[in-house]
Design an enzyme around this catalytic site. Sequence first.
Site, PDB file in Angstrom:
ATOM      1  N   PHE A   1      34.182  -5.361 -22.250  1.00  0.00           N
ATOM      2  CA  PHE A   1      33.045  -6.023 -21.357  1.00  0.00           C
ATOM      3  C   PHE A   1      32.962  -5.659 -19.934  1.00  0.00           C
ATOM      4  O   PHE A   1      33.723  -6.063 -19.152  1.00  0.00           O
ATOM      5  CB  PHE A   1      32.990  -7.294 -21.846  1.00  0.00           C
ATOM      6  CG  PHE A   1      31.680  -8.149 -21.011  1.00  0.00           C
ATOM      7  CD1 PHE A   1      30.332  -7.780 -21.430  1.00  0.00           C
ATOM      8  CD2 PHE A   1      31.671  -9.088 -20.276  1.00  0.00           C
ATOM      9  CE1 PHE A   1      29.236  -8.435 -21.010  1.00  0.00           C
ATOM     10  CE2 PHE A   1      30.697  -9.874 -19.294  1.00  0.00           C
ATOM     11  CZ  PHE A   1      29.488  -9.382 -19.848  1.00  0.00           C
TER      12      PHE A   1
ATOM     13  N   GLU B   1      23.570  -6.227  -5.805  1.00  0.00           N
ATOM     14  CA  GLU B   1      24.649  -5.094  -5.145  1.00  0.00           C
ATOM     15  C   GLU B   1      23.962  -4.127  -4.338  1.00  0.00           C
ATOM     16  O   GLU B   1      24.595  -3.752  -3.327  1.00  0.00           O
ATOM     17  CB  GLU B   1      25.531  -4.902  -5.947  1.00  0.00           C
ATOM     18  CG  GLU B   1      26.222  -6.063  -6.806  1.00  0.00           C
ATOM     19  CD  GLU B   1      25.535  -6.913  -7.978  1.00  0.00           C
ATOM     20  OE1 GLU B   1      24.583  -6.521  -8.263  1.00  0.00           O
ATOM     21  OE2 GLU B   1      26.049  -7.628  -8.640  1.00  0.00           O
TER      22      GLU B   1
ATOM     23  N   MET C   1       4.621   8.997   2.079  1.00  0.00           N
ATOM     24  CA  MET C   1       4.980  10.457   2.074  1.00  0.00           C
ATOM     25  C   MET C   1       4.705  11.281   0.796  1.00  0.00           C
ATOM     26  O   MET C   1       4.475  12.509   0.845  1.00  0.00           O
ATOM     27  CB  MET C   1       6.417  10.370   2.489  1.00  0.00           C
ATOM     28  CG  MET C   1       7.102  11.589   2.912  1.00  0.00           C
ATOM     29  SD  MET C   1       6.165  12.335   4.140  1.00  0.00           S
ATOM     30  CE  MET C   1       7.371  11.926   5.535  1.00  0.00           C
TER      31      MET C   1
HETATM   32  C1  LIG Z   1      14.924   5.638  -4.282  1.00  0.00           C
HETATM   33  C2  LIG Z   1      13.840   6.560  -3.802  1.00  0.00           C
HETATM   34  N1  LIG Z   1      12.825   6.873  -4.747  1.00  0.00           N
HETATM   35  C3  LIG Z   1      11.977   7.644  -4.476  1.00  0.00           C
HETATM   36  C4  LIG Z   1      11.983   8.402  -3.298  1.00  0.00           C
HETATM   37  C5  LIG Z   1      11.089   9.495  -2.878  1.00  0.00           C
HETATM   38  N2  LIG Z   1      10.103   9.064  -1.575  1.00  0.00           N
HETATM   39  C6  LIG Z   1      10.324   9.528  -0.441  1.00  0.00           C
HETATM   40  S1  LIG Z   1       9.117   8.978   0.808  1.00  0.00           S
HETATM   41  C7  LIG Z   1       8.382   8.056  -0.720  1.00  0.00           C
HETATM   42  C8  LIG Z   1       7.208   7.218  -0.153  1.00  0.00           C
HETATM   43  C9  LIG Z   1       7.580   5.956   0.190  1.00  0.00           C
HETATM   44  O1  LIG Z   1       6.250   5.073   0.542  1.00  0.00           O
HETATM   45  P1  LIG Z   1       6.564   3.609   1.335  1.00  0.00           P
HETATM   46  O2  LIG Z   1       7.885   2.875   1.006  1.00  0.00           O
HETATM   47  O3  LIG Z   1       5.172   3.079   0.998  1.00  0.00           O
HETATM   48  O4  LIG Z   1       6.396   4.378   2.715  1.00  0.00           O
HETATM   49  P2  LIG Z   1       5.486   5.353   3.294  1.00  0.00           P
HETATM   50  O5  LIG Z   1       5.798   6.622   3.115  1.00  0.00           O
HETATM   51  O6  LIG Z   1       4.017   4.957   2.927  1.00  0.00           O
HETATM   52  O7  LIG Z   1       5.610   5.068   4.903  1.00  0.00           O
HETATM   53  C10 LIG Z   1       8.933   8.014  -1.913  1.00  0.00           C
HETATM   54  C11 LIG Z   1       8.623   7.656  -3.250  1.00  0.00           C
HETATM   55  C12 LIG Z   1      13.016   8.037  -2.322  1.00  0.00           C
HETATM   56  N3  LIG Z   1      13.284   8.501  -1.198  1.00  0.00           N
HETATM   57  N4  LIG Z   1      14.149   7.133  -2.558  1.00  0.00           N
END
Ligand SMILES: Cc1ncc(C[n+]2csc(CCOP(=O)(O)OP(=O)(O)O)c2C)c(N)n1
Length: 573
Positions: free
Chosen positions: A123, A61, A482
């Site tokens: 439920f 969802e 990031m």
């Molecule tokens: C649901 C969720 N969990 C954690 C985060 C924190 N967060 C922000 S950017 C990031 C890393 C993203 O990694 P990736 O998808 O591999 O993208 P990249 O930064 O490597 O381009 C995280 C864990 C978030 N924004 N959303």
Amino acid sequence: MVSQARLPEPGQVVTGAEAVVWSLVAEGVEVVFGYPGGAILPTYDALFRIGEPRHVLVRHEQGAAHMAEGYARASGKVGVCVATSGPGATNLVTGLASAYMDSVPVVAITGQVPTALIGRDAFQESDVCGITMPITKHNYLVRDAGDIPRVIHEAFHLARSGRPGPVLVDLPKDVANASLRWAPYPPPLDLPGYRPTLDGHPRQIEQAARLIEEASRPVLYVGGGVIASGAQAQVQELAERAHLPVVMTLMGLGALPGRHPLSLGMLGMHGAAYANYAVSQADLLIAVGARFDDRVTGDVKRFAAKARKIHIDVDPAEIGKNVPVDVPIVGDARRVLQELVRLVAPGRRDAWWEQIRAWQESFPLVYERRAPYIAPQDVVVQLDALTAGEAVVVTDVGQHQMWVAQFYRFQAPRLNVTSGGLGAMGFGLPAAIGARLAVSDRPVVAVLGDGGLLMTVQELATAADLGLPLPIVVLNNYALGMVKQWQGIFYQGRFSHSLLPARTDLVAVARGFGVPGRRVERPEELTEALAQALAAPGPYLLDVQVDPDAQVMPMVPPGGAIDEMIGVKGRQA
Ligand SMILES: Cc1ncc(C[n+]2csc(CCOP(=O)(O)OP(=O)(O)O)c2C)c(N)n1
């Protein structure tokens, strides 16, 4: 809009569930995204029997909510998602919160346990209205089937009018099974207390025009509200008439074409240095449909500290929320700007532009290429070139999202589809599917991180079902990039749980879902691989192996003022 032709005859007896579906038809809904379950079964049965609107079966969802958001963001129409009670409904929460933060019109319809069981821990019961109260513009628990057409009509009206946002309708199973007499649609709307102010106050608009004429270093700061109200032509007209530099928030990108000479691109934490310098040195800031988000302002006390401020926003609660404002104007961005353009005398700002051009020359937005790697920014630059900035680019959250914001020069509004305010990983793939269904006349491309893809990877199955062209470009750095970047800069390189093992074979995963793809390892392959993905007849995944240590620069460290960036490269450096 409302076509009575296909609807039941007035006076005809229908079930509550049928009334829901006929109301969706009457609202002009073309597609709903959903997943069935016990409490919503009557509605699913009505969907089956009535045969419209089209239903897309998601695999989770959360995917339905993000698809509805993606559809709405790309088209401006209301996106609709459907889920059962309890876990189905709670799985919508992230998407609703994301739509709420970015003012995206979405209507969610959830099943609920029968009225007599509400409050008894039945439920699959959860108090969805309670849970979504702070993340929806409004929500309804329907207790009487006779209310259904009115409630659905109000839900659509609230979702799309004023400051748009998500609205949830919770439908107990017994109400869905009850009968009502169909009346002509739409039922009359009477919403005392809900009358958005759309026309700005004339004297305040006059005052704004005067301040613009008097300013010698003005900056126009535009946000997502401009795109929501369709004010891009007025933004361009005002900017050209008064010769204003335009900076855009992440949500505002495309409000002025990225290739327009007056565009300084994005401001804020990962904005271009020249955009941030311009705001910091401005003597007048004209904020339109923007909310002074902390990712934009940095240290809010030092944000545009030399500037008087005009703030135009349809939501009065936004004005003065984060920064004091000299001229507050409550109204629809398009209507207010139309009036403002009429009042502002044409002006030239040669000295100011000379200064801005000098910053652009000295501190351009640049990046490093490190052999033998593919620079992730190059992927975006090439995508921009191949699609002339005219594609819908849907991103997830992280470094890749910021690289797209920095280097894809969006030529029109509604091309940049991203979860800005909430920053929800897992948004990108389903939102791209929603956008693909909304847009048929231009390419829709998903640009994702490897982390974010894996959060909603099951929607590859939905993409394969639909078979529509959808290039999915993963900037694969085998890391939560990031997070890793922040740990590198602020935690002395202690990469606590931000590295993803390189064992996942994304091309094989995609193939398992019925989506073809290929891995791209060398810079020389990139252009041809992107062209291949863009030309594919269905969904196609490119697993692009990028420089694992590439960073998003420049960057305003948290709490810093926006002209105190790190990673600003001078021309000579
Ligand atoms: C649901 C969720 N969990 C954690 C985060 C924190 N967060 C922000 S950017 C990031 C890393 C993203 O990694 P990736 O998808 O591999 O993208 P990249 O930064 O490597 O381009 C995280 C864990 C978030 N924004 N959303």
